[in-house]
Design a protein around this motif. Structure first.
Motif, PDB file in Angstrom:
ATOM      1  N   PRO A 169      27.339 -12.327 -13.421  1.00  0.00           N
ATOM      2  CA  PRO A 169      28.063 -12.133 -14.682  1.00  0.00           C
ATOM      3  C   PRO A 169      27.068 -12.102 -15.841  1.00  0.00           C
ATOM      4  N   PRO A 170      27.439 -11.512 -16.972  1.00  0.00           N
ATOM      5  CA  PRO A 170      26.514 -11.445 -18.107  1.00  0.00           C
ATOM      6  C   PRO A 170      25.971 -12.822 -18.505  1.00  0.00           C
ATOM      7  N   ASP A 171      24.668 -12.885 -18.729  1.00  0.00           N
ATOM      8  CA  ASP A 171      23.981 -14.097 -19.203  1.00  0.00           C
ATOM      9  C   ASP A 171      24.025 -15.252 -18.211  1.00  0.00           C
ATOM     10  N   GLU A 172      24.324 -14.973 -16.943  1.00  0.00           N
ATOM     11  CA  GLU A 172      24.346 -16.006 -15.919  1.00  0.00           C
ATOM     12  C   GLU A 172      23.180 -15.820 -14.951  1.00  0.00           C
ATOM     13  N   THR A 173      22.667 -16.924 -14.414  1.00  0.00           N
ATOM     14  CA  THR A 173      21.583 -16.860 -13.433  1.00  0.00           C
ATOM     15  C   THR A 173      22.087 -17.114 -12.017  1.00  0.00           C
ATOM     16  N   ALA A 174      23.358 -17.477 -11.876  1.00  0.00           N
ATOM     17  CA  ALA A 174      23.966 -17.670 -10.555  1.00  0.00           C
ATOM     18  C   ALA A 174      24.745 -16.420 -10.184  1.00  0.00           C
ATOM     19  N   ALA A 175      24.517 -15.928  -8.956  1.00  0.00           N
ATOM     20  CA  ALA A 175      25.174 -14.706  -8.497  1.00  0.00           C
ATOM     21  C   ALA A 175      26.164 -15.010  -7.377  1.00  0.00           C
ATOM     22  N   VAL A 176      27.050 -14.052  -7.111  1.00  0.00           N
ATOM     23  CA  VAL A 176      27.967 -14.157  -5.975  1.00  0.00           C
ATOM     24  C   VAL A 176      27.855 -12.886  -5.142  1.00  0.00           C
ATOM     25  N   PHE A 177      28.150 -13.010  -3.846  1.00  0.00           N
ATOM     26  CA  PHE A 177      28.198 -11.851  -2.965  1.00  0.00           C
ATOM     27  C   PHE A 177      29.622 -11.324  -2.942  1.00  0.00           C
ATOM     28  N   VAL A 178      29.767 -10.031  -3.203  1.00  0.00           N
ATOM     29  CA  VAL A 178      31.085  -9.391  -3.228  1.00  0.00           C
ATOM     30  C   VAL A 178      31.134  -8.355  -2.107  1.00  0.00           C
ATOM     31  N   PRO A 179      31.963  -8.541  -1.086  1.00  0.00           N
ATOM     32  CA  PRO A 179      32.039  -7.554   0.006  1.00  0.00           C
ATOM     33  C   PRO A 179      32.406  -6.172  -0.514  1.00  0.00           C
ATOM     34  N   PHE A 180      31.652  -5.167  -0.058  1.00  0.00           N
ATOM     35  CA  PHE A 180      31.908  -3.777  -0.464  1.00  0.00           C
ATOM     36  C   PHE A 180      31.134  -2.868   0.492  1.00  0.00           C
ATOM     37  N   ALA A 181      31.776  -2.504   1.610  1.00  0.00           N
ATOM     38  CA  ALA A 181      31.104  -1.708   2.641  1.00  0.00           C
ATOM     39  C   ALA A 181      31.031  -0.250   2.210  1.00  0.00           C
ATOM     40  N   GLU A 182      29.817   0.304   2.246  1.00  0.00           N
ATOM     41  CA  GLU A 182      29.600   1.708   1.922  1.00  0.00           C
ATOM     42  C   GLU A 182      28.217   2.116   2.424  1.00  0.00           C
ATOM     43  N   ARG A 183      27.867   3.351   2.206  1.00  0.00           N
ATOM     44  CA  ARG A 183      26.522   3.828   2.504  1.00  0.00           C
ATOM     45  C   ARG A 183      25.830   4.146   1.195  1.00  0.00           C
ATOM     46  N   ALA A 184      24.539   3.850   1.148  1.00  0.00           N
ATOM     47  CA  ALA A 184      23.779   4.052  -0.079  1.00  0.00           C
ATOM     48  C   ALA A 184      22.349   4.425   0.262  1.00  0.00           C
ATOM     49  N   CYS A 185      21.670   5.059  -0.670  1.00  0.00           N
ATOM     50  CA  CYS A 185      20.266   5.425  -0.480  1.00  0.00           C
ATOM     51  C   CYS A 185      19.395   4.175  -0.455  1.00  0.00           C
ATOM     52  N   SER A 186      18.484   4.129   0.490  1.00  0.00           N
ATOM     53  CA  SER A 186      17.572   2.986   0.579  1.00  0.00           C
ATOM     54  C   SER A 186      16.234   3.250  -0.092  1.00  0.00           C
ATOM     55  N   ALA A 187      15.923   4.517  -0.382  1.00  0.00           N
ATOM     56  CA  ALA A 187      14.657   4.858  -1.032  1.00  0.00           C
ATOM     57  C   ALA A 187      14.691   4.399  -2.491  1.00  0.00           C
ATOM     58  N   LYS A 188      13.651   3.709  -2.906  1.00  0.00           N
ATOM     59  CA  LYS A 188      13.587   3.164  -4.256  1.00  0.00           C
ATOM     60  C   LYS A 188      13.755   4.265  -5.300  1.00  0.00           C
ATOM     61  N   GLY A 189      14.669   4.018  -6.239  1.00  0.00           N
ATOM     62  CA  GLY A 189      14.863   4.919  -7.363  1.00  0.00           C
ATOM     63  C   GLY A 189      15.696   6.141  -7.087  1.00  0.00           C
ATOM     64  N   VAL A 190      16.188   6.309  -5.860  1.00  0.00           N
ATOM     65  CA  VAL A 190      16.993   7.486  -5.516  1.00  0.00           C
ATOM     66  C   VAL A 190      18.470   7.114  -5.527  1.00  0.00           C
ATOM     67  N   ASP A 191      19.265   7.804  -6.346  1.00  0.00           N
ATOM     68  CA  ASP A 191      20.707   7.545  -6.453  1.00  0.00           C
ATOM     69  C   ASP A 191      20.980   6.052  -6.652  1.00  0.00           C
ATOM     70  N   VAL A 192      20.341   5.480  -7.645  1.00  0.00           N
ATOM     71  CA  VAL A 192      20.476   4.042  -7.908  1.00  0.00           C
ATOM     72  C   VAL A 192      21.907   3.684  -8.318  1.00  0.00           C
ATOM     73  N   GLY A 193      22.564   4.532  -9.089  1.00  0.00           N
ATOM     74  CA  GLY A 193      23.915   4.244  -9.561  1.00  0.00           C
ATOM     75  C   GLY A 193      23.905   3.575 -10.926  1.00  0.00           C
TER      76      GLY A 193
END
Length: 204
Positions: A169-193
């Motif tokens: 969340p904005p201005d927070e240092t603690a993160a959460v894992f949110v399930p979201f199955a999909e396919r994405a580019c693994s090459a750095k900087g390609v189709d980052v979103g």
């Protein structure tokens, strides 16, 4: 005799003239308080129960902490257009207090709940100006996620399966894992979103 009487009359008048309850005669500024009506007044918009309220002055609503939010992903209305897919990252206030969110969440794709991270974190979408969003208990807000189709970026994409998103969340240092199955580019900087700033409610 007349001069003596005049002197006796003049002395009390001088004493009265030199008495200043506000301190002006002594050269000090007045300490008389201003009327209460002259103090600055801030107002906030009213809203139905469970709604979110964007407002310019929300000193009474402290930032939402990660532990006070339920974060999930849902499909955006329309799904996608012009070679992109869209989803909503939904933030629901599950605490008992009103809190606020302002700006962009931090979002990265993960191969599993514990990682590793796939590609770079999502870039900020600059088309929307951030506004402060106030969340009453059980109210929700969302941020738009925009991604390209991985196959459109081959052979440089190297698409892989991801299990979900790591979200700050904005201005927070603690993160959460949110399930979201999909396919994405693994090459750095390609189709980052891209991820947009958080906005009020669950409507476009």
């Amino acid at each position: 005799m007349q001069r003596r009487i005049a002197a006796l009359v003049l002395v009390p008048l001088l004493l009265v003239a030199g008495c200043d309850p506000a301190g002006e005669a002594s050269g000090q500024p007045s300490t008389t308080p201003l009327p209460a009506s002259s103090a600055p007044v801030t107002t906030t918009s009213s809203s139905p129960p469970g709604s979110t309220v964007p407002s310019g002055s929300q000193a009474e609503a402290a930032p939402c902490r990660t532990s006070e939010l339920k974060i999930s992903v849902q499909g955006a209305p329309g799904g996608g257009a012009a070679g992109s897919t869209y989803a909503w990252l939904v933030f629901t206030n599950v605490s008992a207090r009103t809190c606020s969110l302002y700006g962009y969440p931090g979002v990265a794709r993960l191969a599993g709940p514990e990682g590793p991270q796939v590609n770079d974190p999502l870039d900020h979408m600059g088309a929307t100006t951030p506004t402060r969003v106030v969340l009453a208990p059980q109210a929700s807000s969302h941020a738009v996620i925009q991604e390209g189709h991985p196959e459109a970026f081959e052979p440089n994409c190297h698409a892989v399966a991801i299990a979900g998103l790591r979200v700050y969340p904005p201005d927070e240092t603690a993160a959460v894992f949110v399930p979201f199955a999909e396919r994405a580019c693994s090459a750095k900087g390609v189709d980052v979103g891209f991820v947009a700033p958080i906005v009020a409610g669950l409507s476009e």
